[in-house]
Scaffold this motif. Structure first.
Motif, mmCIF file in Angstrom:
data_model
loop_
_atom_site.group_PDB
_atom_site.id
_atom_site.type_symbol
_atom_site.label_atom_id
_atom_site.label_comp_id
_atom_site.label_asym_id
_atom_site.label_seq_id
_atom_site.Cartn_x
_atom_site.Cartn_y
_atom_site.Cartn_z
ATOM 1 N N THR A 128 0.859 -1.199 0.000
ATOM 2 C CA THR A 128 0.000 0.000 0.000
ATOM 3 C C THR A 128 0.891 1.243 0.000
ATOM 4 O O THR A 128 2.089 1.160 0.311
ATOM 5 N N SER A 129 0.275 2.383 -0.282
ATOM 6 C CA SER A 129 1.053 3.632 -0.253
ATOM 7 C C SER A 129 1.560 3.899 1.167
ATOM 8 O O SER A 129 2.653 4.438 1.352
ATOM 9 N N GLU A 130 0.795 3.467 2.180
ATOM 10 C CA GLU A 130 1.240 3.664 3.580
ATOM 11 C C GLU A 130 2.520 2.886 3.845
ATOM 12 O O GLU A 130 3.418 3.365 4.533
ATOM 13 N N ASP A 131 2.628 1.668 3.300
ATOM 14 C CA ASP A 131 3.869 0.878 3.480
ATOM 15 C C ASP A 131 5.068 1.658 2.930
ATOM 16 O O ASP A 131 6.151 1.659 3.500
ATOM 17 N N ILE A 132 4.868 2.298 1.785
ATOM 18 C CA ILE A 132 5.981 3.026 1.146
ATOM 19 C C ILE A 132 6.320 4.280 1.954
ATOM 20 O O ILE A 132 7.506 4.572 2.192
ATOM 21 N N ILE A 133 5.290 4.984 2.406
ATOM 22 C CA ILE A 133 5.534 6.216 3.188
ATOM 23 C C ILE A 133 6.295 5.862 4.469
ATOM 24 O O ILE A 133 7.244 6.532 4.848
ATOM 25 N N GLN A 134 5.922 4.748 5.085
ATOM 26 C CA GLN A 134 6.619 4.325 6.316
ATOM 27 C C GLN A 134 8.075 3.948 6.012
ATOM 28 O O GLN A 134 8.991 4.337 6.732
ATOM 29 N N ALA A 135 8.292 3.216 4.929
ATOM 30 C CA ALA A 135 9.657 2.828 4.558
ATOM 31 C C ALA A 135 10.500 4.061 4.238
ATOM 32 O O ALA A 135 11.690 4.132 4.586
ATOM 33 N N LYS A 136 9.884 5.056 3.606
ATOM 34 C CA LYS A 136 10.615 6.284 3.272
ATOM 35 C C LYS A 136 11.055 7.020 4.535
ATOM 36 O O LYS A 136 12.118 7.635 4.563
ATOM 37 N N SER A 137 10.235 6.926 5.590
ATOM 38 C CA SER A 137 10.620 7.614 6.830
ATOM 39 C C SER A 137 11.835 6.923 7.458
ATOM 40 O O SER A 137 12.631 7.552 8.145
ATOM 41 N N LEU A 138 12.009 5.628 7.190
ATOM 42 C CA LEU A 138 13.185 4.906 7.720
ATOM 43 C C LEU A 138 14.416 5.113 6.844
ATOM 44 O O LEU A 138 15.548 5.010 7.296
ATOM 45 N N TYR A 139 14.189 5.358 5.555
ATOM 46 C CA TYR A 139 15.306 5.551 4.591
ATOM 47 C C TYR A 139 15.060 6.848 3.812
ATOM 48 O O TYR A 139 14.752 6.818 2.616
ATOM 49 N N PRO A 140 15.215 7.996 4.481
ATOM 50 C CA PRO A 140 14.827 9.253 3.825
ATOM 51 C C PRO A 140 15.646 9.581 2.575
ATOM 52 O O PRO A 140 15.176 10.336 1.714
ATOM 53 N N ASP A 141 16.856 9.012 2.448
ATOM 54 C CA ASP A 141 17.689 9.341 1.277
ATOM 55 C C ASP A 141 17.508 8.348 0.122
ATOM 56 O O ASP A 141 18.154 8.482 -0.919
#
Ligand code: 13P
Ligand code: SF4
Length: 291
Positions: A77-90
């Protein structure tokens, strides 16, 4: 032309025969982008028709059976991606084309099985969040020094993931002269035993251009019809009789004929305009990276 019929290589033979164009996800994306027509009838699964609709906001895109969903495209889901992005912001987010529009909308770019290695290699970040296929992600990992983080960890295509090393070993024993060609959605243990790994169009070209005569094909079995049609004289065996994608087979010629005749409103693919605009950016980014 008023209406163009696009059909994926996994479609039933009689549906492929009715289509104006058949091909892999990439070729069908490109045709959908470039074709001049009023309506598109997409014989495939939901994410493919949705991608065609995103690329053609001014055309109507119909699915003969709107319930033909790719299960893998619904594993993230888009939420899974948003959460992963917060862990790997770069990190850069690369979504496999087998995702829904909401996921593409929060991704930097997309890729298909035909260009996944090249798209990842062209990005200038050291870390890639790759979604959702763990087998394709780990195949890409073989060709790059980048850190590939797969989101979610267990994503896979049920049709390809069921193939195991024993299937390959058994078929090689039965057909010792045959070359093995498999899709990168297969498990690493299957890929390790293959002579060729590629998307559906890649597999077709491998068989067509090879000097060998006999092949074992490790992908959805609709592909065998296309290969046999285009590679007269070559002998092709399915790696397994179980490699059938039930969702791809939901499109029947009767459903296709009905949609062509009646153009029912409920068969039109609808994407939220804001989500579509963001997803289109990621799709266009792939086309840019391919130049
Ligand atoms: P291709 O892009 O290789 O045609 O694959 C699409 C797909 O759904 C594979 O399972
Ligand atoms: Fe999805 Fe797998 Fe079917 Fe391809 S073969 S459409 S990835 S379920």
């Amino acid at each position: 032309m008023d209406t163009i019929i696009l059909a994926h290589n996994y479609q039933r033979p009689e549906v492929q025969d009715r289509a104006d164009y058949t091909g892999d996800s990439l070729r069908l994306c490109q045709i959908a982008r470039d074709v001049e027509c009023k309506d598109i009838v997409f014989c495939g699964v939901d994410f493919m028709a949705e991608t065609a609709a995103i690329l053609n906001p001014e055309k109507r895109v119909f699915m003969p059976d709107p319930l033909s969903q790719c299960p893998m495209a619904h594993q993230v889901t888009s939420e899974d991606i948003i959460q992963a992005k917060s862990l790997y912001p770069d990190a850069a987010v690369v979504a496999y084309v087998n995702t829904m529009a909401a996921v593409k909308a929060v991704s930097d770019t997309i890729c298909t099985s035909a260009n996944a290695v090249s798209i990842v290699s062209h990005l200038d970040t050291d870390t890639i969040l790759f979604t959702p296929d763990r087998n394709l992600g780990s195949y890409v990992r073989r060709f790059t020094d980048k850190e590939i983080v797969i989101v979610p960890e267990g994503g896979n295509c049920p049709t390809h993931h069921q193939l195991v090393a024993e299937d390959v070993l058994l078929m090689k024993e039965r057909h010792p002269l045959a070359k093995v060609a498999v899709h990168p959605e297969c498990r690493p243990e299957v890929i390790d035993l293959a002579d060729y790994v590629g998307g559906t169009e890649g597999i077709l070209n491998y068989v067509k251009n090879s000097d060998y005569q006999e092949f074992i094909i490790g992908t959805e079995n609709g592909m065998l019809y296309k290969i046999r049609n285009q590679c007269a004289g070559k002998i092709v065996h399915a790696l397994s009789t179980y490699t059938v994608c039930p969702n791809m087979k939901m499109t029947t010629v009767e459903r296709l004929e009905r949609v062509l005749r009646e153009k029912p409103g409920e068969n039109v693919v609808a994407v939220d305009p804001d989500v579509a605009r963001k997803a289109k950016k990621a799709i266009d980014a792939m086309f840019e990276l391919m130049k």
